[in-house]
Write a protein that holds these residues in place. Sequence first.
Motif, mmCIF file in Angstrom:
data_model
loop_
_atom_site.group_PDB
_atom_site.id
_atom_site.type_symbol
_atom_site.label_atom_id
_atom_site.label_comp_id
_atom_site.label_asym_id
_atom_site.label_seq_id
_atom_site.Cartn_x
_atom_site.Cartn_y
_atom_site.Cartn_z
ATOM 1 N N SER A 1 0.822 -1.198 0.000
ATOM 2 C CA SER A 1 0.000 0.000 0.000
ATOM 3 C C SER A 1 0.861 1.255 0.000
ATOM 4 N N LEU A 2 0.449 2.249 -0.781
ATOM 5 C CA LEU A 2 1.117 3.546 -0.804
ATOM 6 C C LEU A 2 0.300 4.601 -0.074
ATOM 7 N N GLU A 3 -0.755 4.172 0.599
ATOM 8 C CA GLU A 3 -1.635 5.098 1.302
ATOM 9 C C GLU A 3 -1.313 5.114 2.797
ATOM 10 N N ASP A 4 -1.669 6.198 3.435
ATOM 11 C CA ASP A 4 -1.533 6.313 4.884
ATOM 12 C C ASP A 4 -2.819 5.779 5.499
ATOM 13 N N LEU A 5 -2.810 4.526 5.893
ATOM 14 C CA LEU A 5 -4.022 3.866 6.368
ATOM 15 C C LEU A 5 -4.071 3.885 7.894
ATOM 16 N N PRO A 6 -5.156 4.383 8.484
ATOM 17 C CA PRO A 6 -5.229 4.452 9.946
ATOM 18 C C PRO A 6 -5.352 3.071 10.570
ATOM 19 N N THR A 7 -4.871 2.942 11.793
ATOM 20 C CA THR A 7 -5.024 1.710 12.564
ATOM 21 C C THR A 7 -6.002 1.952 13.700
ATOM 22 N N ALA A 8 -6.446 0.864 14.335
ATOM 23 C CA ALA A 8 -7.366 0.992 15.473
ATOM 24 C C ALA A 8 -6.742 1.817 16.584
ATOM 25 N N ASP A 9 -5.451 1.613 16.839
ATOM 26 C CA ASP A 9 -4.788 2.384 17.894
ATOM 27 C C ASP A 9 -4.732 3.867 17.559
ATOM 28 N N ASP A 10 -4.588 4.193 16.273
ATOM 29 C CA ASP A 10 -4.510 5.603 15.867
ATOM 30 C C ASP A 10 -5.773 6.368 16.266
ATOM 31 N N VAL A 11 -6.935 5.720 16.178
ATOM 32 C CA VAL A 11 -8.206 6.429 16.361
ATOM 33 C C VAL A 11 -8.918 6.063 17.654
ATOM 34 N N GLY A 12 -8.297 5.230 18.489
ATOM 35 C CA GLY A 12 -8.911 4.854 19.766
ATOM 36 C C GLY A 12 -10.086 3.909 19.627
ATOM 37 N N ALA A 13 -10.069 3.065 18.595
ATOM 38 C CA ALA A 13 -11.168 2.114 18.391
ATOM 39 C C ALA A 13 -11.093 0.990 19.413
ATOM 40 N N PRO A 14 -12.235 0.469 19.850
ATOM 41 C CA PRO A 14 -12.226 -0.628 20.828
ATOM 42 C C PRO A 14 -11.939 -1.992 20.224
ATOM 43 N N PHE A 15 -11.818 -2.082 18.912
ATOM 44 C CA PHE A 15 -11.444 -3.342 18.264
ATOM 45 C C PHE A 15 -10.757 -3.032 16.940
ATOM 46 N N ASP A 16 -10.011 -4.015 16.448
ATOM 47 C CA ASP A 16 -9.336 -3.890 15.161
ATOM 48 C C ASP A 16 -10.167 -4.637 14.123
ATOM 49 N N PRO A 17 -10.727 -3.939 13.134
ATOM 50 C CA PRO A 17 -11.582 -4.614 12.143
ATOM 51 C C PRO A 17 -10.867 -5.705 11.348
ATOM 52 N N CYS A 18 -9.525 -5.661 11.307
ATOM 53 C CA CYS A 18 -8.791 -6.674 10.543
ATOM 54 C C CYS A 18 -8.439 -7.909 11.369
ATOM 55 N N THR A 19 -8.381 -7.778 12.702
ATOM 56 C CA THR A 19 -7.867 -8.902 13.491
ATOM 57 C C THR A 19 -8.821 -9.408 14.561
ATOM 58 N N THR A 20 -9.719 -8.568 15.075
ATOM 59 C CA THR A 20 -10.624 -9.040 16.124
ATOM 60 C C THR A 20 -11.510 -10.158 15.599
ATOM 61 N N ILE A 21 -11.950 -10.001 14.367
ATOM 62 C CA ILE A 21 -12.575 -11.102 13.630
ATOM 63 C C ILE A 21 -11.767 -11.300 12.361
ATOM 64 N N GLY A 22 -12.052 -12.334 11.636
ATOM 65 C CA GLY A 22 -11.394 -12.584 10.355
ATOM 66 C C GLY A 22 -12.381 -13.228 9.416
ATOM 67 N N TRP A 23 -11.853 -13.858 8.388
ATOM 68 C CA TRP A 23 -12.725 -14.501 7.416
ATOM 69 C C TRP A 23 -13.581 -15.603 8.023
ATOM 70 N N SER A 24 -13.161 -16.166 9.142
ATOM 71 C CA SER A 24 -13.951 -17.235 9.757
ATOM 72 C C SER A 24 -15.311 -16.747 10.230
ATOM 73 N N ALA A 25 -15.484 -15.441 10.414
ATOM 74 C CA ALA A 25 -16.786 -14.900 10.820
ATOM 75 C C ALA A 25 -17.776 -14.842 9.662
ATOM 76 N N PHE A 26 -17.289 -14.944 8.432
ATOM 77 C CA PHE A 26 -18.154 -14.884 7.262
ATOM 78 C C PHE A 26 -18.673 -16.285 6.936
ATOM 79 N N PRO A 27 -19.873 -16.384 6.373
ATOM 80 C CA PRO A 27 -20.358 -17.702 5.936
ATOM 81 C C PRO A 27 -19.375 -18.354 4.972
ATOM 82 N N ALA A 28 -19.231 -19.665 5.082
ATOM 83 C CA ALA A 28 -18.212 -20.381 4.312
ATOM 84 C C ALA A 28 -18.360 -20.167 2.811
ATOM 85 N N GLU A 29 -19.601 -20.050 2.321
ATOM 86 C CA GLU A 29 -19.803 -19.992 0.876
ATOM 87 C C GLU A 29 -19.344 -18.676 0.249
ATOM 88 N N VAL A 30 -19.060 -17.650 1.032
ATOM 89 C CA VAL A 30 -18.625 -16.378 0.462
ATOM 90 C C VAL A 30 -17.156 -16.087 0.747
#
Length: 474
Positions: free
Chosen positions: A327-356
């Motif tokens: 990536s060449l973009e400045d992408l914010p992290t959960a810690d940067d914005v004080g989020a209570p969870f990380d959208p990339c790691t708190t859940i993952g693909w396993s939370a999505f239905p298997a068929e998608v």
Amino acid sequence: MRWRTGVAVLAALLAGSTGAGCSATVPGTGSPARDAALAALPFDDGERVLAGQLAVLRSWDVCAMHDVAAAERASGAVAFALRPVRGYDGCEVALESAADGALSYVTIEVAELVRGPGAPREIGGRSFPPVAPAEEAHGRPECGYAREVALGWGVVVRGEAADDPAASCALAARYLADVLPRIDAPPRRAAAGTDPAFAVGEQDPCAALAAIVTAPADVTVTGPRTCSAPGLAVALGLGQVEVDVEGVAGMLPDGRVEVVDDAPDGCTVTRQVSDTTLLVPSLPYLFRETLAVTAPGCDAARTGVDRAAAALPGPLPAAPDALALGSLEDLPTADDVGAPFDPCTTIGWSAFPAEVRPPGVDPHPFPSPVEADTLYRVGCDYASDALVSVVSWGPAAGAYSVDPAARPGVATRFGDRPGLEHRAAAAPGQAALCLSTMQLGNGLAGVVTLARETQADLCAVNRAVLEALAPRVP
């Protein structure tokens, strides 16, 4: 590869609106490109010449040939990714127009040259012939020109502007003119001018073959990364193992990936042979350095991989001024914005239905870009052939709400938490989508999903994700 547009559409829905041993002379340089050390194998004369030339080409770092600022000037767009294509021997800059979101690409690759239609381009008093589109172009309006080297191989610069062949050719020509000095004096892989630096990229596949069997006969070189003898073939690669290799993929105890393809004509074992990896925007798999050995049986192929891998180098530290890949973009992290969870790691693909989900042993989400008028403050892109989703967090304010009076939708609950679900009507020619938000102790969690090739209920997909998230976040 080109999933950027779908993610951009989803982000717009969460914006401020409440609507929806041999030397080779390179022509033009007048001097040998370099001395190429070759494996001590019984090549015939023709194979030895080809092996020497391919060793020269293998030493060139195509990603380090790129000039991101020049790509932006040539395209009039903003670069958001620099990423490998077609293994070690290709690299592209992906760009997006700030005005209308249109995508464009410029690619540099070392390749065997296949002449394409059209007239050569004259640049600086030199002529550059057109080349045929890459096999992966699949009808896209790609256009490229070659800087010929020797023996039918060279450096190709390609351009692609959405749905406009003439603009694609103009883009390729402008960019070739800008990067020609870097192509004439190619940066070397040994200089580690990109981060990460892939140490396996310069390795000789014939040396790997020699590590497997002593005194092989009838050695054949078919490309910069491949070498074979009767009953045995070796290939070095940089790729997304789950989608590039046939067979069953699994994780080894050391966390690396191995794929076994036991076919009637031989067994191929492909193994990740370094811990240097790269995750890039819009693609769900890590790029990994691999070694593949094909032998009459799987035991012999595994033994071959073991022997050849032992001779490969360790990690190569990137130079201090190395060009960053990914990536060449400045992408914010959960810690940067004080989020209570990380959208990339708190859940993952396993939370999505298997068929998608995307296939493979470990597809990865990627951090989302966040524009100034986007309501969420941190997000993560989940992209598969079936759909594109953005999982996000933002502070509850104004239209970012679970109140149906503030934003379109129907009040609902996800587990024991209040939420809002908006099943947006698809406009003519547009894909279906669903936007769901869930109240947290601190702000809102959101999921917006756009269909690509699925008949799944998108709101049910969002519900599965939010209900998996609900017990993990205060």
